[in-house]
Design an enzyme around this catalytic site. Structure first.
Site, short mmCIF file in Angstrom:
data_model
loop_
_atom_site.label_atom_id
_atom_site.label_comp_id
_atom_site.label_asym_id
_atom_site.label_seq_id
_atom_site.Cartn_x
_atom_site.Cartn_y
_atom_site.Cartn_z
N HIS A 142 0.86 -1.30 0.04
CA HIS A 142 -0.04 0.06 0.17
C HIS A 142 0.89 1.08 0.02
O HIS A 142 0.87 2.23 -0.75
CB HIS A 142 -0.90 0.05 1.12
CG HIS A 142 -1.88 1.26 1.43
ND1 HIS A 142 -3.22 1.18 1.40
CD2 HIS A 142 -1.51 2.59 1.70
CE1 HIS A 142 -3.60 2.46 1.48
NE2 HIS A 142 -2.58 3.21 1.74
N GLU A 143 2.04 1.27 1.01
CA GLU A 143 2.71 2.48 1.08
C GLU A 143 3.58 2.46 -0.19
O GLU A 143 4.11 3.78 -0.62
CB GLU A 143 3.43 2.28 2.33
CG GLU A 143 2.81 2.20 3.61
CD GLU A 143 1.77 3.65 3.69
OE1 GLU A 143 1.81 4.55 3.18
OE2 GLU A 143 0.61 3.57 4.77
N HIS A 180 1.96 4.13 -2.98
CA HIS A 180 2.02 5.89 -2.86
C HIS A 180 3.15 6.24 -3.48
O HIS A 180 3.28 7.30 -4.13
CB HIS A 180 1.70 6.07 -1.39
CG HIS A 180 0.00 5.88 -1.09
ND1 HIS A 180 -0.89 6.52 -1.56
CD2 HIS A 180 -0.35 5.40 0.18
CE1 HIS A 180 -1.96 6.38 -1.00
NE2 HIS A 180 -1.40 5.44 0.16
#
Length: 268
Positions: free
Chosen positions: A58-59, A62
Site C-alpha cells: 500500500h505504502e 503511494h
C-alpha cells in the site's frame, strides 16, 4: 548526476520485507498442508504476515506513484525498499493496523510515507498518488477472493479458505475506510486537489484527527452495522460467505478456541 542518483537509490528490496514474505510463505504452506500442530497459530501468523505485506505494498504504491509523478526524493527515503521500518510513522503504518486486526478484525488504514507535494505538478497526479494505496488493497482483495469468484475451490483446504476469506475482509475494510473522503485519509487526498484553497486551508487542521473520528464512528452500533453489512455484501458478490469470514476470524483468534461448526467444516 544528482537527479539520476535520487531516482535510482534506495530501490533494493529490504531484507525485513523479504523476511515477512518468507514468514507468509512458510505459514501459508503450514495452513495448506495442515502441517502445524496448531492450525489456529498457523492461520494467525499467515494472515498477520500477509496483512503486513499488504500494508507495505500500500505504502509502496503511494511512493512509486509519487516518484513517477515528480517527487524524486522518494528513493532516498527508503520507501521503495518496502521496508516497513522506513515509514515516517511506523507505529501508525504497521503496529496499530496489526493491533486492530487482532482486537477487532478490521483492516485499519495506516500512517503514511512523506511525499513532497510541492515537487508534483497537476491535480490528476496528486489524486492518483492518494488513490494508489487503497487500489492496492482492492487488488489484494481480488487475489484473495479469486478462488471463490472463479469457483476454483476444489482442492483448497478448508482452513486455508477461511484464512483467505478473512484476509479478503481485511483488505476490503481497509479499501473502504481509506477511500472515505475524510481529512487525513486517502479518499480526501483524491479530492483535495480539486477543492478551493480556502476549503483546503480550513480543513487542514482537522487532518490529524480524521482517522480517530472514523474509528470513533465505528463504535456507534448503527454505523458499525451498516459498514459491515456493506463489507459482507461485497464479499458475497465475490463468492465469499459470511460463515467463511467468521470462521477465518475464529481461527485467527486461536487463543479463544475454535467453534465446533468451524471444526466440523475443517474435518470434511
Amino acid at each position: 548526476m544528482t537527479t539520476a542518483t535520487s531516482r535510482h537509490s534506495g530501490r533494493g528490496i529490504s531484507p525485513v520485507f523479504l523476511g515477512i514474505v518468507a514468514v507468509m510463505a512458510v505459514t501459508g504452506w503450514a495452513v495448506w498442508t495442515d502441517f502445524s500442530a496448531s492450525i489456529g497459530l498457523a492461520v494467525f501468523l499467515f494472515v498477520t504476515s500477509a496483512w503486513i505485506v499488504s500494508l507495505c505494498l500500500h505504502e509502496y504504491a503511494h511512493a512509486r506513484t509519487a516518484l513517477h509523478s515528480g517527487d524524486i526524493s522518494i528513493g532516498t527515503k527508503g520507501y521503495l525498499t518496502l521496508n516497513p521500518l522506513a515509514y515516517t510513522h511506523a507505529l501508525l503504518s504497521i503496529v496499530l493496523p496489526v493491533l486492530f486486526v487482532i482486537m477487532g478484525g478490521i483492516g485499519l488504514p495506516g500512517g503514511a510515507v512523506f511525499i513532497e507535494r510541492n515537487r508534483i505538478q497537476g491535480r490528476w497526479k496528486h489524486s492518483l498518488i492518494s488513490a494508489a494505496g487503497p487500489l492496492t488493497n482492492v487488488l489484494f482483495a481480488a487475489v484473495c477472493t479469486a478462488p471463490f469468484w472463479l469457483d476454483a475451490l476444489d482442492g483448497v483446504p478448508v482452513a486455508f479458505r477461511f484464512a483467505l476469506a478473512f484476509l479478503a475482509l481485511l483488505q476490503i475494510t481497509a479499501a473502504i475506510l481509506n477511500f472515505l473522503p475524510v481529512p487525513g485519509l486517502d479518499g480526501y487526498g483524491v479530492i483535495e486537489p480539486w477543492l478551493s484553497y480556502n476549503i483546503r486551508r480550513k480543513v487542514e487542521p482537522y487532518a490529524p484527527f480524521g482517522l480517530l473520528a472514523v474509528f470513533g464512528c465505528l463504535f456507534i452500533p448503527e454505523v458499525n452495522g451498516a459498514f459491515f453489512d456493506a463489507v459482507d455484501t461485497i464479499l458475497r458478490g465475490l463468492g465469499v460467505s459470511e460463515l467463511e469470514t467468521a470462521c477465518g476470524l475464529e481461527y485467527y483468534r486461536f487463543w479463544q478456541g475454535t467453534p465446533e461448526l468451524c471444526e466440523s467444516l475443517v474435518s470434511q
